[in-house]
Design an enzyme around this catalytic site. Structure first.
Site, short mmCIF file in Angstrom:
data_model
loop_
_atom_site.label_atom_id
_atom_site.label_comp_id
_atom_site.label_asym_id
_atom_site.label_seq_id
_atom_site.Cartn_x
_atom_site.Cartn_y
_atom_site.Cartn_z
N ASP A 157 44.54 38.96 101.09
CA ASP A 157 43.50 40.00 101.06
C ASP A 157 42.20 39.57 101.72
O ASP A 157 41.11 40.00 101.32
CB ASP A 157 43.22 40.43 99.59
N LYS A 194 43.02 40.71 106.80
CA LYS A 194 43.91 40.51 107.97
C LYS A 194 44.20 41.84 108.67
O LYS A 194 44.27 41.91 109.88
CB LYS A 194 45.23 39.86 107.52
N ASN A 214 54.93 43.31 99.35
CA ASN A 214 53.93 42.70 98.48
C ASN A 214 52.58 42.72 99.19
O ASN A 214 51.53 42.68 98.56
CB ASN A 214 54.32 41.26 98.08
N GLY A 260 49.47 44.29 101.36
CA GLY A 260 48.78 45.56 101.50
C GLY A 260 47.64 45.32 102.47
O GLY A 260 46.68 44.64 102.15
N HIS A 261 47.80 45.82 103.69
CA HIS A 261 46.80 45.58 104.74
C HIS A 261 46.06 46.89 105.01
O HIS A 261 46.67 47.88 105.40
CB HIS A 261 47.47 45.05 106.00
N GLN A 282 49.99 37.73 103.11
CA GLN A 282 49.55 36.77 102.07
C GLN A 282 48.56 35.77 102.67
O GLN A 282 47.81 36.12 103.55
CB GLN A 282 50.76 36.06 101.43
N THR A 334 45.32 46.24 97.05
CA THR A 334 45.77 47.32 97.90
C THR A 334 47.19 47.74 97.52
O THR A 334 47.58 48.89 97.68
CB THR A 334 45.76 46.84 99.38
N ARG A 386 45.61 46.04 90.99
CA ARG A 386 45.08 45.09 90.00
C ARG A 386 43.70 44.59 90.43
O ARG A 386 43.44 44.43 91.63
CB ARG A 386 46.02 43.87 89.89
N ASP A 437 29.03 41.20 104.33
CA ASP A 437 28.12 42.18 103.75
C ASP A 437 28.16 42.19 102.22
O ASP A 437 27.19 42.58 101.56
CB ASP A 437 28.47 43.59 104.26
N GLY A 446 31.92 45.11 107.22
CA GLY A 446 32.30 46.39 106.62
C GLY A 446 33.74 46.68 106.99
O GLY A 446 34.31 46.01 107.85
P1 GDP Z 1 44.51 42.05 103.89
O1 GDP Z 1 45.62 42.07 102.91
O2 GDP Z 1 44.16 40.65 104.30
O3 GDP Z 1 44.74 42.93 105.08
O4 GDP Z 1 43.23 42.62 103.12
P2 GDP Z 1 43.20 43.95 102.18
O5 GDP Z 1 43.27 45.16 103.05
O6 GDP Z 1 44.18 43.84 101.08
O7 GDP Z 1 41.78 43.78 101.49
C1 GDP Z 1 40.61 43.78 102.24
C2 GDP Z 1 39.73 44.95 101.74
O8 GDP Z 1 38.40 44.76 102.20
C3 GDP Z 1 40.15 46.29 102.29
O9 GDP Z 1 39.83 47.30 101.37
C4 GDP Z 1 39.31 46.45 103.55
O10 GDP Z 1 39.09 47.79 103.92
C5 GDP Z 1 38.04 45.79 103.12
N1 GDP Z 1 37.30 45.10 104.18
C6 GDP Z 1 37.78 44.44 105.27
N2 GDP Z 1 36.76 43.84 105.93
C7 GDP Z 1 35.65 44.14 105.25
C8 GDP Z 1 34.26 43.77 105.41
O11 GDP Z 1 33.89 43.05 106.32
N3 GDP Z 1 33.39 44.24 104.48
C9 GDP Z 1 33.77 45.02 103.43
N4 GDP Z 1 32.84 45.42 102.56
N5 GDP Z 1 35.06 45.39 103.25
C10 GDP Z 1 35.97 44.94 104.13
P1 IMO Z 2 48.32 40.49 101.55
O1 IMO Z 2 49.22 40.41 102.74
C1 IMO Z 2 47.22 38.87 97.64
C2 IMO Z 2 50.49 37.28 95.18
C3 IMO Z 2 50.84 38.01 93.90
C4 IMO Z 2 51.31 36.82 93.06
C5 IMO Z 2 52.04 35.96 94.08
C6 IMO Z 2 53.55 36.14 94.10
O2 IMO Z 2 47.85 41.86 101.24
O3 IMO Z 2 47.22 39.50 101.65
P2 IMO Z 2 55.14 38.06 95.02
O4 IMO Z 2 55.23 39.52 94.67
O5 IMO Z 2 54.85 37.81 96.46
O6 IMO Z 2 56.32 37.26 94.53
O7 IMO Z 2 53.87 37.51 94.17
O8 IMO Z 2 51.49 36.30 95.34
N1 IMO Z 2 50.51 38.12 96.41
C7 IMO Z 2 49.40 38.52 97.06
N2 IMO Z 2 48.10 38.36 96.75
N3 IMO Z 2 47.59 39.49 98.79
C8 IMO Z 2 48.88 39.63 99.13
O9 IMO Z 2 49.28 40.10 100.31
C9 IMO Z 2 49.86 39.17 98.21
N4 IMO Z 2 51.22 39.17 98.20
C10 IMO Z 2 51.59 38.51 97.11
O10 IMO Z 2 49.72 38.65 93.34
O11 IMO Z 2 50.21 36.11 92.59
MG MG Z 3 46.06 42.83 101.00
#
Ligand code: GDP
Ligand code: IMO
Ligand code: MG
Length: 413
Positions: A13, A16, A38, A40-41, A210, A285, A289, A319, A401
């Site tokens: 998270d 990416k 698993n 969520g991007h 991840q 995402t 949780r 930010d 952002g």
């Molecule tokens: P990923 O799994 O690595 O792709 O990240 P996620 O999408 O799960 O979580 C990143 C969250 O932060 C998402 O809700 C994005 O829209 C948000 N986000 C990404 N870059 C920024 C940033 O620079 N600032 C803020 N405030 N939110 C961001």
């Molecule tokens: P992205 O790509 C954050 C965590 C789960 C748990 C552990 C094992 O959005 O960054 P699993 O279901 O993979 O066997 O769970 O890994 N986990 C993540 N945490 N971002 C993710 O993906 C994750 N994918 C799995 O919360 O701790």
């Molecule tokens: Mg994610």
């Protein structure tokens, strides 16, 4: 930049999805190499938010081809649903711009059931998985009893395997084959396809899911996922040689978060942690949780630079720190009176590590509209420079952002 890996340096998270989407504007191929739904991007474009779980984060560009490679585990129902949601939002998905590896393993209903049953049985040693069947599917892959996307083309063989290895009934097998039929047009030999594209000089992003600390080999085992998110995982998960990779881009959140269980030395369980969670909207995402929040950990970051061979860094969510008077950065740990500079091998040692912080001044200013590095408050620049100086890697992008235009591009010299 020809072939770049995008890798999370923390516990997932890191943003990416956002960074992949930005870079995908100038690439021909975006390839997911491990994990499954698993992940969520999130990609935000204008007033639209796209939550991608299996489909690579390049899908919003009509000329960018998206590939789910062999290292990914696929829940066919989830994938079809994701295709349908994207199509409803006006995104074209055809066999020309979307490909699935025949080698990718299929997540079965029984994998999801087992994932949840295992978690319930772990009582106070839960991993906190996403419950998507990821672990059990990879287990079957390694046990050599899994089924793959290519098997959908040979229903008789598939049927035998599903009955023998998975005790699956005829109705469920028919349902899987029916869903599988809809995915068949996308299934190809993606290793062949990606290698050809690289030979043709196409620009490629290999999008990790991840993060480094969730890597099954290099993370906080057993509190990890069941695949290799690190850059080395990209070669196996796509079927390309290591020498084909030109750069490794580490994505680092300006602070730290973790979802699920497992040690997290810089975690803040006080009101500062709540503030980070609130300012950063830190809710998963995929599962919704609440994410655990804490300060940036440079021991973890240096480790990520090492195990991934990171060549440049993107710092995201800067930010979110806009309203803090001071900001802590963990430079090393203390354990039983000793200084610890490297990620310790034993989990219990890592759990007992006490972070040692350097406190930097906050900037108390809105950075979310800034697009030039030199326009950032001096204290924010100092924060970035402090990190760079400790990890010896240059920052190539700063995200302020979730939207595309909330991005600062830096020239890496
Ligand atoms: P990923 O799994 O690595 O792709 O990240 P996620 O999408 O799960 O979580 C990143 C969250 O932060 C998402 O809700 C994005 O829209 C948000 N986000 C990404 N870059 C920024 C940033 O620079 N600032 C803020 N405030 N939110 C961001
Ligand atoms: P992205 O790509 C954050 C965590 C789960 C748990 C552990 C094992 O959005 O960054 P699993 O279901 O993979 O066997 O769970 O890994 N986990 C993540 N945490 N971002 C993710 O993906 C994750 N994918 C799995 O919360 O701790
Ligand atoms: Mg994610």
């Amino acid at each position: 930049m020809t072939v770049s890996v995008i890798v999370g340096t923390q516990w997932g998270d890191e943003g990416k999805g956002k960074i992949t989407d930005i870079l995908a504007a100038d690439v021909d191929l975006v390839v997911r190499y491990q994990g499954g739904n698993n992940a969520g991007h999130t990609v935000v474009v204008g007033d639209k938010t796209f939550k991608l779980h299996l489909i690579p984060s390049g899908i919003l560009y009509p000329n960018c081809c998206c590939v789910i490679a062999n290292g990914v585990v696929i829940d066919p129902t989830v994938l079809l649903e994701e295709i349908s949601i994207l199509r409803k939002k006006g995104i074209q998905i055809t066999p020309d711009n979307f490909k699935i590896s025949g080698f990718a393993h299929i997540i079965l209903e029984s994998h999801k059931e087992l994932d949840n049953r295992q978690e319930n049985r772990r009582h106070d040693e839960k991993i906190g998985t996403t419950g998507r069947g990821i672990g059990p599917c990879y287990t079957d892959k390694v046990k050599r009893s899994g089924v793959r996307m290519i098997d959908l083309f040979y229903p008789d063989e598939l049927r035998k395997r599903l009955i023998k290895n998975h005790d699956m009934n005829e109705t469920d097998i028919d349902a899987l084959c029916k869903i599988g039929n809809e995915l068949k047009p996308f299934i190809i030999d993606t290793s062949l396809f990606v290698n050809q594209a690289i030979s043709d000089g196409k620009r490629v992003i290999l999008e990790g899911a991840q993060g480094t600390m969730l890597d099954v080999d290099h993370g906080t085992y057993p509190y990890v996922t069941s695949s290799n998110p690190i850059a080395g995982g990209a070669c196996i998960g796509v079927g390309i040689g290591p020498h084909k990779i030109d750069s490794v881009i580490g994505i680092t959140k300006a602070y730290a978060t973790r979802v699920g269980e497992g040690p997290f030395p810089t975690e803040l369980t006080d009101s500062l942690g709540d503030k980070l969670c609130q300012e950063g909207a830190e809710f998963g995402t995929t599962t919704g949780r609440q994410r655990r929040c804490g300060w940036l950990d440079l021991v973890v970051l240096k480790y990520a630079v090492r195990v991934n061979g990171i060549t440049s860094m993107c710092l995201t969510k800067l930010d979110v720190l806009d309203k803090f008077d001071s900001i802590n950065v963990c430079t090393h740990y203390e354990l039983d009176g000793e200084r610890i500079d490297e990620f310790p091998m034993a989990l219990h040692a890592f759990s007992n590590c006490k972070p040692v912080y350097t406190t930097l001044p906050g900037w108390n200013a809105d950075t979310s509209q800034i697009t030039r590095y030199t326009d950032l408050p001096k204290a924010a620049q100092a924060y970035v420079q402090f990190i760079e100086s400790k990890i010896n890697v240059k920052t190539s992008m700063i995200s302020v952002g979730s939207k595309r235009n909330q991005t600062i591009h830096l020239v890496v010299v």
